[in-house]
Design a protein around this motif. Structure first.
Motif, PDB file in Angstrom:
ATOM      1  N   ALA A 134      75.341  29.906  44.719  1.00 62.68           N
ATOM      2  CA  ALA A 134      74.568  30.005  43.485  1.00 62.68           C
ATOM      3  C   ALA A 134      73.078  30.069  43.776  1.00 62.68           C
ATOM      4  O   ALA A 134      72.606  29.605  44.815  1.00 62.68           O
ATOM      5  CB  ALA A 134      74.856  28.810  42.567  1.00 62.68           C
ATOM      6  N   MET A 135      72.373  30.655  42.818  1.00 63.76           N
ATOM      7  CA  MET A 135      70.905  30.613  42.786  1.00 63.76           C
ATOM      8  C   MET A 135      70.534  29.986  41.443  1.00 63.76           C
ATOM      9  O   MET A 135      70.286  30.692  40.460  1.00 63.76           O
ATOM     10  CB  MET A 135      70.331  32.025  42.927  1.00 63.76           C
ATOM     11  N   PRO A 136      70.483  28.650  41.361  1.00 63.14           N
ATOM     12  CA  PRO A 136      70.357  27.961  40.073  1.00 63.14           C
ATOM     13  C   PRO A 136      68.920  27.664  39.646  1.00 63.14           C
ATOM     14  O   PRO A 136      68.668  26.710  38.904  1.00 63.14           O
ATOM     15  CB  PRO A 136      71.116  26.660  40.334  1.00 63.14           C
ATOM     16  N   GLU A 137      67.976  28.484  40.080  1.00 60.84           N
ATOM     17  CA  GLU A 137      66.566  28.126  39.891  1.00 60.84           C
ATOM     18  C   GLU A 137      66.100  28.080  38.443  1.00 60.84           C
ATOM     19  O   GLU A 137      65.156  27.337  38.117  1.00 60.84           O
ATOM     20  CB  GLU A 137      65.681  29.100  40.687  1.00 60.84           C
ATOM     21  N   THR A 138      66.699  28.861  37.544  1.00 65.49           N
ATOM     22  CA  THR A 138      66.212  28.830  36.160  1.00 65.49           C
ATOM     23  C   THR A 138      66.428  27.477  35.504  1.00 65.49           C
ATOM     24  O   THR A 138      65.813  27.171  34.485  1.00 65.49           O
ATOM     25  CB  THR A 138      66.880  29.921  35.302  1.00 65.49           C
ATOM     26  N   ILE A 139      67.279  26.647  36.089  1.00 69.66           N
ATOM     27  CA  ILE A 139      67.515  25.317  35.519  1.00 69.66           C
ATOM     28  C   ILE A 139      66.372  24.350  35.867  1.00 69.66           C
ATOM     29  O   ILE A 139      66.248  23.286  35.264  1.00 69.66           O
ATOM     30  CB  ILE A 139      68.869  24.753  36.000  1.00 69.66           C
ATOM     31  N   ILE A 140      65.527  24.730  36.849  1.00 70.97           N
ATOM     32  CA  ILE A 140      64.384  23.882  37.208  1.00 70.97           C
ATOM     33  C   ILE A 140      63.052  24.609  37.000  1.00 70.97           C
ATOM     34  O   ILE A 140      62.038  24.254  37.596  1.00 70.97           O
ATOM     35  CB  ILE A 140      64.473  23.361  38.659  1.00 70.97           C
ATOM     36  N   GLY A 141      63.052  25.638  36.166  1.00 67.94           N
ATOM     37  CA  GLY A 141      61.803  26.301  35.829  1.00 67.94           C
ATOM     38  C   GLY A 141      61.301  27.274  36.879  1.00 67.94           C
ATOM     39  O   GLY A 141      60.123  27.614  36.903  1.00 67.94           O
ATOM     40  N   LEU A 142      62.213  27.756  37.731  1.00 67.36           N
ATOM     41  CA  LEU A 142      61.833  28.707  38.770  1.00 67.36           C
ATOM     42  C   LEU A 142      62.676  29.974  38.585  1.00 67.36           C
ATOM     43  O   LEU A 142      63.323  30.160  37.558  1.00 67.36           O
ATOM     44  CB  LEU A 142      62.043  28.071  40.150  1.00 67.36           C
ATOM     45  N   PHE A 143      62.648  30.869  39.556  1.00 67.26           N
ATOM     46  CA  PHE A 143      63.441  32.095  39.509  1.00 67.26           C
ATOM     47  C   PHE A 143      64.195  32.199  40.829  1.00 67.26           C
ATOM     48  O   PHE A 143      63.829  31.551  41.813  1.00 67.26           O
ATOM     49  CB  PHE A 143      62.521  33.315  39.322  1.00 67.26           C
ATOM     50  N   PRO A 144      65.246  32.995  40.912  1.00 73.68           N
ATOM     51  CA  PRO A 144      65.964  33.146  42.180  1.00 73.68           C
ATOM     52  C   PRO A 144      65.054  33.790  43.228  1.00 73.68           C
ATOM     53  O   PRO A 144      64.679  34.952  43.105  1.00 73.68           O
ATOM     54  CB  PRO A 144      67.144  34.066  41.825  1.00 73.68           C
ATOM     55  N   ASP A 145      64.713  33.028  44.258  1.00 77.04           N
ATOM     56  CA  ASP A 145      63.755  33.526  45.252  1.00 77.04           C
ATOM     57  C   ASP A 145      64.453  33.714  46.600  1.00 77.04           C
ATOM     58  O   ASP A 145      65.575  34.192  46.648  1.00 77.04           O
ATOM     59  CB  ASP A 145      62.541  32.589  45.328  1.00 77.04           C
ATOM     60  N   VAL A 146      63.773  33.404  47.684  1.00 74.02           N
ATOM     61  CA  VAL A 146      64.248  33.505  49.070  1.00 74.02           C
ATOM     62  C   VAL A 146      64.886  34.858  49.381  1.00 74.02           C
ATOM     63  O   VAL A 146      65.770  34.970  50.219  1.00 74.02           O
ATOM     64  CB  VAL A 146      65.201  32.339  49.456  1.00 74.02           C
ATOM     65  N   GLY A 147      64.440  35.900  48.692  1.00 74.86           N
ATOM     66  CA  GLY A 147      64.892  37.249  48.980  1.00 74.86           C
ATOM     67  C   GLY A 147      66.242  37.619  48.415  1.00 74.86           C
ATOM     68  O   GLY A 147      66.681  38.771  48.561  1.00 74.86           O
ATOM     69  N   LEU A 271      53.532  25.762  40.178  1.00 74.23           N
ATOM     70  CA  LEU A 271      52.370  25.023  39.699  1.00 74.23           C
ATOM     71  C   LEU A 271      52.385  24.846  38.180  1.00 74.23           C
ATOM     72  O   LEU A 271      51.577  24.090  37.637  1.00 74.23           O
ATOM     73  CB  LEU A 271      51.082  25.731  40.134  1.00 74.23           C
ATOM     74  N   ARG A 272      53.296  25.534  37.507  1.00 74.95           N
ATOM     75  CA  ARG A 272      53.430  25.385  36.069  1.00 74.95           C
ATOM     76  C   ARG A 272      54.137  24.060  35.750  1.00 74.95           C
ATOM     77  O   ARG A 272      54.948  23.575  36.546  1.00 74.95           O
ATOM     78  CB  ARG A 272      54.229  26.548  35.479  1.00 74.95           C
ATOM     79  N   PRO A 273      53.874  23.476  34.600  1.00 84.11           N
ATOM     80  CA  PRO A 273      54.547  22.221  34.233  1.00 84.11           C
ATOM     81  C   PRO A 273      56.066  22.335  34.186  1.00 84.11           C
ATOM     82  O   PRO A 273      56.765  21.344  34.397  1.00 84.11           O
ATOM     83  CB  PRO A 273      53.975  21.903  32.844  1.00 84.11           C
ATOM     84  N   ASP A 274      56.594  23.531  33.916  1.00 83.50           N
ATOM     85  CA  ASP A 274      58.041  23.690  33.812  1.00 83.50           C
ATOM     86  C   ASP A 274      58.760  23.291  35.099  1.00 83.50           C
ATOM     87  O   ASP A 274      59.849  22.702  35.047  1.00 83.50           O
ATOM     88  CB  ASP A 274      58.392  25.143  33.477  1.00 83.50           C
ATOM     89  N   PHE A 275      58.188  23.614  36.262  1.00 79.85           N
ATOM     90  CA  PHE A 275      58.865  23.295  37.518  1.00 79.85           C
ATOM     91  C   PHE A 275      58.944  21.781  37.723  1.00 79.85           C
ATOM     92  O   PHE A 275      60.019  21.242  38.016  1.00 79.85           O
ATOM     93  CB  PHE A 275      58.141  23.942  38.697  1.00 79.85           C
ATOM     94  N   SER A 276      57.835  21.100  37.555  1.00 81.31           N
ATOM     95  CA  SER A 276      57.842  19.647  37.711  1.00 81.31           C
ATOM     96  C   SER A 276      58.798  18.995  36.720  1.00 81.31           C
ATOM     97  O   SER A 276      59.544  18.074  37.067  1.00 81.31           O
ATOM     98  CB  SER A 276      56.427  19.095  37.509  1.00 81.31           C
ATOM     99  N   GLU A 277      58.815  19.501  35.488  1.00 86.92           N
ATOM    100  CA  GLU A 277      59.690  18.940  34.461  1.00 86.92           C
ATOM    101  C   GLU A 277      61.150  19.236  34.767  1.00 86.92           C
ATOM    102  O   GLU A 277      62.027  18.378  34.585  1.00 86.92           O
ATOM    103  CB  GLU A 277      59.307  19.512  33.097  1.00 86.92           C
ATOM    104  N   GLY A 278      61.432  20.442  35.247  1.00 88.58           N
ATOM    105  CA  GLY A 278      62.805  20.790  35.575  1.00 88.58           C
ATOM    106  C   GLY A 278      63.360  19.942  36.706  1.00 88.58           C
ATOM    107  O   GLY A 278      64.503  19.466  36.642  1.00 88.58           O
ATOM    108  N   VAL A 279      62.562  19.735  37.754  1.00 86.40           N
ATOM    109  CA  VAL A 279      62.997  18.894  38.868  1.00 86.40           C
ATOM    110  C   VAL A 279      63.152  17.447  38.418  1.00 86.40           C
ATOM    111  O   VAL A 279      64.085  16.751  38.814  1.00 86.40           O
ATOM    112  CB  VAL A 279      62.012  19.009  40.045  1.00 86.40           C
ATOM    113  N   ARG A 280      62.234  16.985  37.567  1.00 83.96           N
ATOM    114  CA  ARG A 280      62.358  15.619  37.035  1.00 83.96           C
ATOM    115  C   ARG A 280      63.692  15.439  36.331  1.00 83.96           C
ATOM    116  O   ARG A 280      64.425  14.471  36.572  1.00 83.96           O
ATOM    117  CB  ARG A 280      61.223  15.342  36.049  1.00 83.96           C
ATOM    118  N   ALA A 281      64.013  16.385  35.438  1.00 85.59           N
ATOM    119  CA  ALA A 281      65.205  16.243  34.613  1.00 85.59           C
ATOM    120  C   ALA A 281      66.494  16.383  35.413  1.00 85.59           C
ATOM    121  O   ALA A 281      67.486  15.707  35.117  1.00 85.59           O
ATOM    122  CB  ALA A 281      65.180  17.282  33.487  1.00 85.59           C
ATOM    123  N   GLN A 282      66.478  17.234  36.445  1.00 90.20           N
ATOM    124  CA  GLN A 282      67.708  17.500  37.191  1.00 90.20           C
ATOM    125  C   GLN A 282      67.886  16.606  38.420  1.00 90.20           C
ATOM    126  O   GLN A 282      69.011  16.265  38.778  1.00 90.20           O
ATOM    127  CB  GLN A 282      67.732  18.973  37.640  1.00 90.20           C
TER     128      GLN A 282
END
Length: 313
Positions: A134-147, A271-282
Motif C-alpha cells: 500500500a501507499m497510504p499517504e493520503t491518510i496522513i496528509g501526504l501523497f504517494p511518493d518514493v517514486g 510542512l503543512r499542518p495537515d501532515f503533522s495532524e495526520g501523523v498525530r491522529a494515526q
C-alpha cells in the motif's frame, strides 16, 4: 553502524536486512543513509554479484518511513529537516532503481510507503500469500511518493489512481497484475481488484477529484459508494494533490523523473499542518480523528494545488 540495518555478503549475494521488527522495520534517516552508503560500496565489490533486500520479523518487510520521528524532526528543524530526509530517501530509491547489479526484494507481510520506495523499483520483486502492499499517504496528509507513482500511473486502467487516492492495500495477485511485483511464491489468493475495474475505470476518469468522488457516491456498485465515503475521510488537500501528481507522473519518462517531482512536492507538503495532524491522529495519539485544513474536497482551491506544480512545468 547501527544494528537497525544488517549487511552481509555471502555466495555472491549482498544481503540488506531491515532490523526493527517491533516497528515493522520502519525507516529512519540513519537507516536510509546506511543503505545508500553500502550500496555504493558494493558497486565496485566483485564479491557482490547481486543484492537481496529483506526484513526481520513476520509482520512485514517495512511499514514505511518512521513518520513519528520525522514529525518530531520537522518540528525542530523545519524545512532543513525535510530537505535532508527526502534527499537521502529519494537518493536511495533512485540508486536502487538504476542499480547495475540485480536487486531482489522480498515483499512479505506489510510493505508500505517508504518500504515500497526501496522495493518497488527493484529488478526482481517477489510477493507471497501474506503480502499486503500500500501507499497510504493520503491518510496522513501526504501523497504517494518514493517514486511509486511511476508504477501506479502505468497500472491497468485507473487501478493505480484508485490506490493512490485511497491508500488501500492490495494482496499478492493484485500486486503482480498492477505492476508493483513481478511474481508470487507459493499459492496466493486470486486477484480481487481486477474484477472491479468496471466501476473504478468509470469513476476515476479525469482530473477533477470532486467529480471523481461524486461519481463514486452515485454509482450503483456498493464498492464504489464505500470508496466515496472512504475518500471523504482522507485529507482533502492530499487527495487533490495525489490526483494531480499521478496524472503528471504518467507523462514522466522514468522513476528518477518521478522522484524529482516527489521531492518538489514532499517538502512543502510535510510542512503543512495537515501532515503533522495526520501523523498525530494515526501514529501519536491514535484517535483516528484528524482535523484537516480543508473540511471537504470541495473546499480545496485548485489554484492552491496547481501552485505546488508551478516550478515543475
Amino acid at each position: 553502524m547501527s544494528e537497525e540495518v544488517l549487511f552481509e555478503v555471502a555466495d555472491g549475494v549482498g544481503r540488506i536486512t531491515l532490523n526493527r521488527p517491533r516497528q515493522i522495520n520502519a525507516l529512519t534517516l540513519p537507516m536510509l543513509a546506511e543503505i545508500g552508503d553500502r550500496l555504493i560500496d558494493w558497486l565496485d565489490d566483485d564479491a557482490v554479484e547481486r543484492v537481496r533486500l529483506t526484513g526481520v520479523g513476520e509482520r512485514g518487510l517495512c511499514s514505511g518511513a518512521d513518520v513519528r520521528t520525522l514529525r518530531a524532526d520537522l518540528a525542530e528543524r523545519g524545512e532543513a529537516g525535510a530537505q535532508v530526509f527526502f534527499s537521502v530517501e529519494y537518493g536511495v530509491d533512485a540508486l536502487i532503481a538504476n542499480y547495475p547489479k540485480p536487486v531482489r526484494a522480498d515483499l512479505f507481510g506489510i510493505t508500505m510507503g517508504g518500504g515500497m520506495g526501496l522495493a518497488a523499483h527493484c529488478a526482481e520483486r517477489v510477493v507471497r500469500s501474506d503480502s499486503r502492499l500500500a501507499m497510504p499517504e493520503t491518510i496522513i496528509g501526504l501523497f504517494p511518493d518514493v517514486g511509486v507513482l511511476y508504477e501506479l500511473s502505468r497500472a491497468p486502467g485507473e487501478l493505480g489512481t484508485h490506490l493512490a487516492l485511497t491508500g488501500l492495500r492490495v494482496g499478492p495477485a493484485d500486486a503482480v497484475a498492477i505492476g508493483l511485483a513481478d511474481r508470487a511464491e507459493g499459492e496466493v489468493p486470486d486477484a480481487e481488484l481486477l474484477t472491479q475495474r468496471g466501476w473504478i475505470d468509470a469513476c476515476y476518469a479525469g482530473d477533477d477529484p470532486v467529480a471523481i468522488v461524486r461519481r463514486l457516491a452515485e454509482h450503483p456498485a456498493s464498492e464504489a459508494r464505500d470508496t466515496a465515503a472512504l475518500l471523504r475521510r482522507r485529507c482533502p488537500f492530499a487527495v487533490a494533490v495525489s490526483l494531480a501528481a499521478i496524472r503528471r507522473a504518467a507523462t514522466l519518462p522514468d522513476v528518477a523523473a518521478v522522484l524529482g517531482q516527489d521531492h518538489a512536492l514532499a517538502v512543502p507538503m510535510v510542512l503543512r499542518p495537515d501532515f503533522s495532524e495526520g501523523v498525530r491522529a494515526q501514529v501519536v495519539d491514535k484517535d483516528r480523528n484528524p482535523v484537516w485544513q480543508h473540511e471537504r474536497l470541495e473546499d480545496v482551491d485548485p489554484a492552491e494545488v496547481a501552485a505546488l506544480f508551478r516550478d515543475l512545468d
